[in-house]
Structures are given as structure tokens and as C-alpha cells.
Design an enzyme around this catalytic site. Structure first.
Site, PDB file in Angstrom:
ATOM      1  N   SER A 124       0.843  -1.201   0.000  1.00 17.84           N
ATOM      2  CA  SER A 124       0.000   0.000   0.000  1.00 17.84           C
ATOM      3  C   SER A 124       0.871   1.241   0.000  1.00 17.84           C
ATOM      4  O   SER A 124       1.994   1.233   0.534  1.00 17.84           O
ATOM      5  CB  SER A 124      -0.848  -0.032   1.274  1.00 17.84           C
ATOM      6  OG  SER A 124      -1.433   1.220   1.509  1.00 17.84           O
ATOM      7  N   TYR A 148      -1.556  -1.079  10.994  1.00 20.00           N
ATOM      8  CA  TYR A 148      -1.851  -1.587   9.645  1.00 20.00           C
ATOM      9  C   TYR A 148      -0.673  -1.306   8.710  1.00 20.00           C
ATOM     10  O   TYR A 148      -0.163  -2.213   8.027  1.00 20.00           O
ATOM     11  CB  TYR A 148      -3.135  -0.935   9.096  1.00 20.00           C
ATOM     12  CG  TYR A 148      -3.326  -1.147   7.606  1.00 20.00           C
ATOM     13  CD1 TYR A 148      -3.626  -2.410   7.099  1.00 20.00           C
ATOM     14  CD2 TYR A 148      -3.160  -0.094   6.698  1.00 20.00           C
ATOM     15  CE1 TYR A 148      -3.775  -2.615   5.734  1.00 20.00           C
ATOM     16  CE2 TYR A 148      -3.310  -0.295   5.331  1.00 20.00           C
ATOM     17  CZ  TYR A 148      -3.613  -1.549   4.851  1.00 20.00           C
ATOM     18  OH  TYR A 148      -3.740  -1.760   3.504  1.00 20.00           O
ATOM     19  N   LYS A 152       2.264  -3.871   6.675  1.00 19.56           N
ATOM     20  CA  LYS A 152       2.680  -3.879   5.269  1.00 19.56           C
ATOM     21  C   LYS A 152       4.205  -3.732   5.158  1.00 19.56           C
ATOM     22  O   LYS A 152       4.853  -4.417   4.352  1.00 19.56           O
ATOM     23  CB  LYS A 152       1.992  -2.746   4.492  1.00 19.56           C
ATOM     24  CG  LYS A 152       0.478  -2.902   4.371  1.00 19.56           C
ATOM     25  CD  LYS A 152       0.097  -4.112   3.536  1.00 19.56           C
ATOM     26  CE  LYS A 152      -1.400  -4.298   3.428  1.00 19.56           C
ATOM     27  NZ  LYS A 152      -1.795  -5.588   2.866  1.00 19.56           N
TER      28      LYS A 152
HETATM   29  P1  NAD Z   1     -11.117  -6.899   1.514  1.00 24.82           P
HETATM   30  O1  NAD Z   1     -11.298  -6.900   2.998  1.00 24.82           O
HETATM   31  O2  NAD Z   1     -12.300  -6.646   0.677  1.00 24.82           O
HETATM   32  O3  NAD Z   1     -10.435  -8.266   1.048  1.00 24.82           O
HETATM   33  C1  NAD Z   1      -9.582  -9.017   1.873  1.00 24.82           C
HETATM   34  C2  NAD Z   1     -10.084 -10.449   1.854  1.00 24.82           C
HETATM   35  O4  NAD Z   1      -9.233 -11.263   2.646  1.00 24.82           O
HETATM   36  C3  NAD Z   1     -11.497 -10.586   2.434  1.00 24.82           C
HETATM   37  O5  NAD Z   1     -12.286 -11.342   1.544  1.00 24.82           O
HETATM   38  C4  NAD Z   1     -11.286 -11.322   3.758  1.00 24.82           C
HETATM   39  O6  NAD Z   1     -12.393 -12.136   4.093  1.00 24.82           O
HETATM   40  C5  NAD Z   1     -10.023 -12.116   3.459  1.00 24.82           C
HETATM   41  N1  NAD Z   1      -9.218 -12.435   4.632  1.00 24.82           N
HETATM   42  C6  NAD Z   1      -8.838 -11.620   5.646  1.00 24.82           C
HETATM   43  N2  NAD Z   1      -8.073 -12.290   6.522  1.00 24.82           N
HETATM   44  C7  NAD Z   1      -7.956 -13.557   6.053  1.00 24.82           C
HETATM   45  C8  NAD Z   1      -7.285 -14.715   6.523  1.00 24.82           C
HETATM   46  N3  NAD Z   1      -6.603 -14.716   7.673  1.00 24.82           N
HETATM   47  N4  NAD Z   1      -7.361 -15.847   5.785  1.00 24.82           N
HETATM   48  C9  NAD Z   1      -8.081 -15.878   4.636  1.00 24.82           C
HETATM   49  N5  NAD Z   1      -8.738 -14.805   4.152  1.00 24.82           N
HETATM   50  C10 NAD Z   1      -8.678 -13.661   4.855  1.00 24.82           C
HETATM   51  O7  NAD Z   1      -9.968  -5.836   1.212  1.00 24.82           O
HETATM   52  P2  NAD Z   1      -9.456  -5.278  -0.189  1.00 24.82           P
HETATM   53  O8  NAD Z   1      -9.795  -3.838  -0.249  1.00 24.82           O
HETATM   54  O9  NAD Z   1      -9.851  -6.159  -1.294  1.00 24.82           O
HETATM   55  O10 NAD Z   1      -7.886  -5.363   0.065  1.00 24.82           O
HETATM   56  C11 NAD Z   1      -7.117  -6.483  -0.350  1.00 24.82           C
HETATM   57  C12 NAD Z   1      -5.678  -6.281   0.058  1.00 24.82           C
HETATM   58  O11 NAD Z   1      -5.191  -5.050  -0.494  1.00 24.82           O
HETATM   59  C13 NAD Z   1      -5.486  -6.153   1.583  1.00 24.82           C
HETATM   60  O12 NAD Z   1      -4.296  -6.842   1.926  1.00 24.82           O
HETATM   61  C14 NAD Z   1      -5.328  -4.678   1.805  1.00 24.82           C
HETATM   62  O13 NAD Z   1      -4.542  -4.388   2.932  1.00 24.82           O
HETATM   63  C15 NAD Z   1      -4.618  -4.245   0.524  1.00 24.82           C
HETATM   64  N6  NAD Z   1      -4.859  -2.831   0.199  1.00 24.82           N
HETATM   65  C16 NAD Z   1      -6.129  -2.374   0.101  1.00 24.82           C
HETATM   66  C17 NAD Z   1      -6.347  -1.030  -0.170  1.00 24.82           C
HETATM   67  C18 NAD Z   1      -7.758  -0.481  -0.245  1.00 24.82           C
HETATM   68  O14 NAD Z   1      -7.936   0.734  -0.127  1.00 24.82           O
HETATM   69  N7  NAD Z   1      -8.780  -1.290  -0.462  1.00 24.82           N
HETATM   70  C19 NAD Z   1      -5.260  -0.156  -0.367  1.00 24.82           C
HETATM   71  C20 NAD Z   1      -3.976  -0.681  -0.285  1.00 24.82           C
HETATM   72  C21 NAD Z   1      -3.765  -2.037  -0.009  1.00 24.82           C
HETATM   73  C1  UD1 Z   2      -6.872   5.649   4.020  1.00 27.30           C
HETATM   74  C2  UD1 Z   2      -5.997   5.026   5.097  1.00 27.30           C
HETATM   75  C3  UD1 Z   2      -4.737   4.448   4.447  1.00 27.30           C
HETATM   76  C4  UD1 Z   2      -5.103   3.458   3.344  1.00 27.30           C
HETATM   77  C5  UD1 Z   2      -5.987   4.194   2.314  1.00 27.30           C
HETATM   78  C6  UD1 Z   2      -6.455   3.297   1.196  1.00 27.30           C
HETATM   79  C7  UD1 Z   2      -6.433   6.344   7.132  1.00 27.30           C
HETATM   80  C8  UD1 Z   2      -5.875   7.344   8.094  1.00 27.30           C
HETATM   81  N1  UD1 Z   2      -5.636   6.054   6.076  1.00 27.30           N
HETATM   82  O1  UD1 Z   2      -6.148   6.702   3.486  1.00 27.30           O
HETATM   83  O2  UD1 Z   2      -3.954   3.777   5.414  1.00 27.30           O
HETATM   84  O3  UD1 Z   2      -3.930   2.987   2.707  1.00 27.30           O
HETATM   85  O4  UD1 Z   2      -7.157   4.708   3.006  1.00 27.30           O
HETATM   86  O5  UD1 Z   2      -7.354   2.348   1.689  1.00 27.30           O
HETATM   87  O6  UD1 Z   2      -7.506   5.808   7.307  1.00 27.30           O
HETATM   88  N2  UD1 Z   2     -12.104  12.118   3.666  1.00 27.30           N
HETATM   89  C9  UD1 Z   2     -13.143  12.990   3.902  1.00 27.30           C
HETATM   90  N3  UD1 Z   2     -14.303  12.505   4.414  1.00 27.30           N
HETATM   91  C10 UD1 Z   2     -14.488  11.173   4.718  1.00 27.30           C
HETATM   92  C11 UD1 Z   2     -13.411  10.278   4.463  1.00 27.30           C
HETATM   93  C12 UD1 Z   2     -12.232  10.776   3.949  1.00 27.30           C
HETATM   94  O7  UD1 Z   2     -13.036  14.199   3.642  1.00 27.30           O
HETATM   95  O8  UD1 Z   2     -15.563  10.787   5.192  1.00 27.30           O
HETATM   96  C13 UD1 Z   2     -10.873  12.637   3.041  1.00 27.30           C
HETATM   97  C14 UD1 Z   2      -9.577  12.302   3.765  1.00 27.30           C
HETATM   98  O9  UD1 Z   2      -9.272  13.305   4.684  1.00 27.30           O
HETATM   99  C15 UD1 Z   2      -8.585  12.233   2.595  1.00 27.30           C
HETATM  100  C16 UD1 Z   2      -9.442  11.733   1.415  1.00 27.30           C
HETATM  101  O10 UD1 Z   2     -10.794  12.007   1.777  1.00 27.30           O
HETATM  102  O11 UD1 Z   2      -8.117  13.503   2.276  1.00 27.30           O
HETATM  103  C17 UD1 Z   2      -9.292  10.242   1.144  1.00 27.30           C
HETATM  104  O12 UD1 Z   2      -9.536   9.523   2.344  1.00 27.30           O
HETATM  105  P1  UD1 Z   2      -9.561   7.915   2.369  1.00 27.30           P
HETATM  106  O13 UD1 Z   2     -10.466   7.430   1.319  1.00 27.30           O
HETATM  107  O14 UD1 Z   2      -9.837   7.499   3.776  1.00 27.30           O
HETATM  108  O15 UD1 Z   2      -8.080   7.492   1.949  1.00 27.30           O
HETATM  109  P2  UD1 Z   2      -6.661   7.869   2.587  1.00 27.30           P
HETATM  110  O16 UD1 Z   2      -6.759   9.050   3.481  1.00 27.30           O
HETATM  111  O17 UD1 Z   2      -5.683   7.962   1.488  1.00 27.30           O
END
Ligand code: NAD
Ligand code: UD1
Length: 337
Positions: A124, A148, A152
Site C-alpha cells: 500500500s 496496519y 505492510k
Molecule cells: P477486503 O477486505 O475486501 O479483502 C480481503 C479479503 O481477505 C477478504 O475477503 C477477507 O475475508 C479475506 N481475509 C482476511 N483475513 C484472512 C485470513 N486470515 N485468511 C483468509 N482470508 C482472509 O480488502 P481489499 O480492499 O480487497 O484489500 C485487499 C488487500 O489489499 C489487503 O491486503 C489490503 O490491505 C490491501 N490494500 C487495500 C487497499 C484499499 O484501499 N482497499 C489499499 C492498499 C492495499
Molecule cells: C486511508 C488510510 C490508508 C489506506 C488508504 C487506502 C487512514 C488514516 N488512512 O487513506 O492507510 O492505505 O485509506 O485504503 O484511514 N475524507 C473525507 N471525508 C471522509 C473520508 C475521507 O473528507 O468521510 C478525506 C480524507 O481526509 C482524505 C481523502 O478524503 O483527504 C481520502 O480519504 P480515504 O479514502 O480514507 O483514503 P486515505 O486518506 O488515502
């Protein structure tokens, strides 16, 4: 390729499983459904017109993983399984470390045992902390602002140490910026449990009446309109980046990090304006104070992804909002009936 996708039923996992199937790969999902449901995979099969093998299981269970790998001889793994809520990680750090770090350690051990050394990992942009400059490239110093983010960082280090310890590992550490949007069919999308922390799902849930208004968290940042700027990336573009990484894993020597973003920032006000356009009606919002720990602005330098993966994001903010809205409107309660 015969690929195991952990967390395959989740938001990014389900979109990636679909694109992998479309690219002709043989896909098995492993998920404990702690933050998802098998319904997403049922819909993926429907969209792909192909079956997906789906195991209900947990990456923390070592013996189960060992049997799975020894019995199936996967050629590569795409590893999404993990917990991702920043606030929850602050409240329950050990739970996050066990799930994310121990789970990944088990997975790598099972891969090693079965001679499967090709991995695409969900890292991430959170590993950059508050960026010193934008756009952020992969050489930017790393830091963790919460458990979190630390999970990573530690997993990236484990992958680098493992790859240094024996030859033959090909590991892509994909550092995602802000994934949003949904498949254009509106059949699969993000289904956050409880109240979402992230901006886009909150905006879309407000548009269907689940919240009275969106809080604009910070209007006094040093950005063009004073609100926070992020690099939003369409989840289908992100899924395609995984397909590209998987198919180019042999170009990864050991463990290498690659940014997955568009290279363009959008402010909170710009996101709300694009969402209003997609939804076709006003979305109430109110200015509010900054959220603790937020960076003013973060956007990616995606040049390495272009060079190394031959991948570039193709979908703009309007497409992200239109697709996210199609999913939200058709599934106001997510996958729940
Ligand atoms: P998500 O929660 O929708 O998907 C994660 C999946 O993993 C879920 O289906 C959950 O049931 C499963 N899971 C969790 N723990 C498990 C375990 N111990 N064993 C088996 N399955 C398990 O999340 P996502 O948004 O699809 O994110 C996927 C990956 O990407 C995560 O590792 C997350 O940290 C990373 N990531 C997400 C974002 C984001 O904003 N969505 C940003 C950066 C990185
Ligand atoms: C969040 C997580 C980050 C993660 C990323 C992607 C936190 C502190 N950080 O970051 O670890 O990698 O999501 O999943 O949670 N905002 C509003 N109103 C809201 C929600 C958000 O104004 O209700 C603003 C925030 O201040 C920011 C932007 O929208 O400026 C995006 O927020 P968000 O979607 O939560 O993503 P990140 O802040 O990048």
C-alpha cells in the site's frame, strides 16, 4: 498459469479473479470470508462464464496451507488476504499482526515447501507515510503511522529477506494508491462492513441515503482547494495491474516494489463533484476538521509500472464514479439481500 488467490472474495480480490479468468488463468480462491461473502465469487463465475475453485480457509492455519500447496502445486500466488482498517488496527494491533504478518509468513512457508516461488503481494502507499514530495516514487523513504501500515512494511521486509536467502523467488510488492470504483457490470464492487472510513464508499452510501451528509475532513490544507488530495485508481485498472505483474514475474529479481496509481491527484471536493455528476443529484456535504494522521496530498509516480509491467491506468475519475455508483445503486446493501 495455475494461480492461488488469497482473499479472492474481497473487493480487489474478486475483480482480480475475474480479470485472471478472462486472461485464461486457472484460478483458485482461498478466503475465510471474515470481510466478504462467497456471493462475490458466485457473481465472478457468472461474469466470466467459467468456474472458480473456492476454498474457505484461513492463511493463519499452517497445516491447512501446507496440505493445500502440496496437493495442488500452484505456479503462483496473488496474496490479498489481510485486514485493512486503520482505526481497528490501532485498537487491536496484535490481531492485525497475527492476521497480516503471521498469515503471510505461513503462506510463504507453504509456498517454499511446495517449490512455488512466484508471488504478487498487496502492499500500500501507506508505507510512504506523509510524503516529503509528490509524485511519490518507489525510492521514497518508508515509515509506518499505524499498526496496519507497519504490517505492510514488515511483510515487505520479510519478502526481501526471504528472496535474499535463496535464489528463485520472484515477488512483486504492489503499492496501491486509493482503489475505488467497481466492475462496469455493477455486479461486483466494494462492500464495506459497518460505516466506511474511506471517502468514495462514504460518498456513494450518502447518495443512496445511508448517511445524511459527507464530512469534508479538512479545508485548510495547502492544496488548490484546501481539501485533501489522493491518487484514486479504478479497481479494474488495479486488477489488470495484477494480471500484468503475474505475467511478468520472471522480470522481478527477488522482491521488488512497484507503485500502482494513475499519477494524478484529485481533491475531496473534486471527488464529490464527480460523484454528483455520476449520480445525477446533489450529495449533501459539510466542511469539517482534519482527520488525525492524514497527509495533505499523496499521488504516485507510476513510471516504473509502465516500464516493468507494461501497465498504465486507463479509467478516469468520471468512470470510477459512474461504475462505483452503478454498483451502489444496484446493490444498496452490498451483497446482502
Ligand atoms: P477486503 O477486505 O475486501 O479483502 C480481503 C479479503 O481477505 C477478504 O475477503 C477477507 O475475508 C479475506 N481475509 C482476511 N483475513 C484472512 C485470513 N486470515 N485468511 C483468509 N482470508 C482472509 O480488502 P481489499 O480492499 O480487497 O484489500 C485487499 C488487500 O489489499 C489487503 O491486503 C489490503 O490491505 C490491501 N490494500 C487495500 C487497499 C484499499 O484501499 N482497499 C489499499 C492498499 C492495499
Ligand atoms: C486511508 C488510510 C490508508 C489506506 C488508504 C487506502 C487512514 C488514516 N488512512 O487513506 O492507510 O492505505 O485509506 O485504503 O484511514 N475524507 C473525507 N471525508 C471522509 C473520508 C475521507 O473528507 O468521510 C478525506 C480524507 O481526509 C482524505 C481523502 O478524503 O483527504 C481520502 O480519504 P480515504 O479514502 O480514507 O483514503 P486515505 O486518506 O488515502
Amino acid at each position: 498459469m495455475r494461480v492461488l488467490v488469497t482473499g479472492g472474495a474481497g473487493y480487489i480480490g474478486s475483480h482480480t479473479v475475474l480479470e485472471l479468468l478472462k486472461a485464461g488463468h486457472e484460478v483458485t480462491s482461498l478466503d475465510n470470508y471474515s470481510n466478504s461473502s462467497p456471493e462475490s465469487l458466485r457473481r465472478v463465475c457468472e461474469l466470466a462464464g467459467k468456474p472458480v475453485k473456492a476454498w474457505e480457509g484461513d492463511v493463519r492455519f499452517q497445516a491447512f496451507l501446507r496440505d493445500l500447496f502440496m496437493g495442488n502445486r500452484y505456479e503462483a500466488v496473488v496474496h490479498f488476504a489481510g485486514l485493512k482498517a486503520v482505526g481497528e488496527s490501532v485498537a487491536m494491533p496484535l490481531h492485525y499482526f497475527e492476521n497480516n504478518i503471521c498469515g503471510t509468513n505461513n503462506l510463504l512457508a507453504a509456498m517454499q515447501l511446495s517449490d512455488c516461488r512466484r508471488l504478487v503481494f498487496s502492499s500500500s502507499a501507506t508505507v510512504y507515510g506523509v510524503p516529503r514530495k509528490n509524485p511519490v516514487d518507489e525510492s521514497h523513504p518508508l515509515s509506518a503511522a499505524n499498526p496496519y501500515g507497519r504490517s505492510k512494511l514488515v511483510i515487505e521486509d520479510i519478502c526481501r529477506d526471504l528472496a535474499a536467502s535463496e535464489p528463485g523467488w520472484n515477488i512483486a510488492l504492489l503499492r496501491y494508491f486509493n482503489p475505488v470504483g467497481a466492475h462496469e457490470s455493477g455486479r461486483i464492487g466494494e462492500d464495506p462492513r459497518g460505516v466506511p472510513n474511506n471517502l468514495m464508499p462514504y460518498v456513494m452510501q450518502t447518495a443512496v441515503g445511508r448517511h445524511p451528509f459527507v464530512k469534508v475532513m479538512g479545508t485548510d490544507y495547502n492544496t488548490p482547494d484546501g481539501t485533501g488530495v489522493r491518487d484514486y485508481i479504478h479497481v479494474v485498472d488495479l486488477a489488470l495491474a495484477h494480471v500484468a505483474a503475474l505475467e511478468r514475474l520472471s522480470d522481478f529479481r527477488g522482491a521488488e516494489a512497484v507503485n500502482i496509481g494513475t499519477g494524478k491527484g484529485a481533491s475531496v471536493r473534486e471527488v464529490i463533484a464527480a460523484a454528483v455528476k455520476a449520480v445525477g443529484k446533489p450529495i449533501p456535504s459539510q466542511d469539517s476538521t482534519r482527520r488525525a494522521g492524514d497527509a495533505p496530498a499523496v499521488w504516485a509516480d507510476p513510471a516504473l509500472a509502465h516500464r516493468k509491467l507494461g501497465w498504465k491506468a486507463a479509467r478516469d475519475l468520471d468512470a470510477m464514479c459512474a461504475d462505483h455508483w452503478r454498483w451502489q445503486k444496484g446493490n444498496p446493501e452490498g451483497y446482502r439481500p
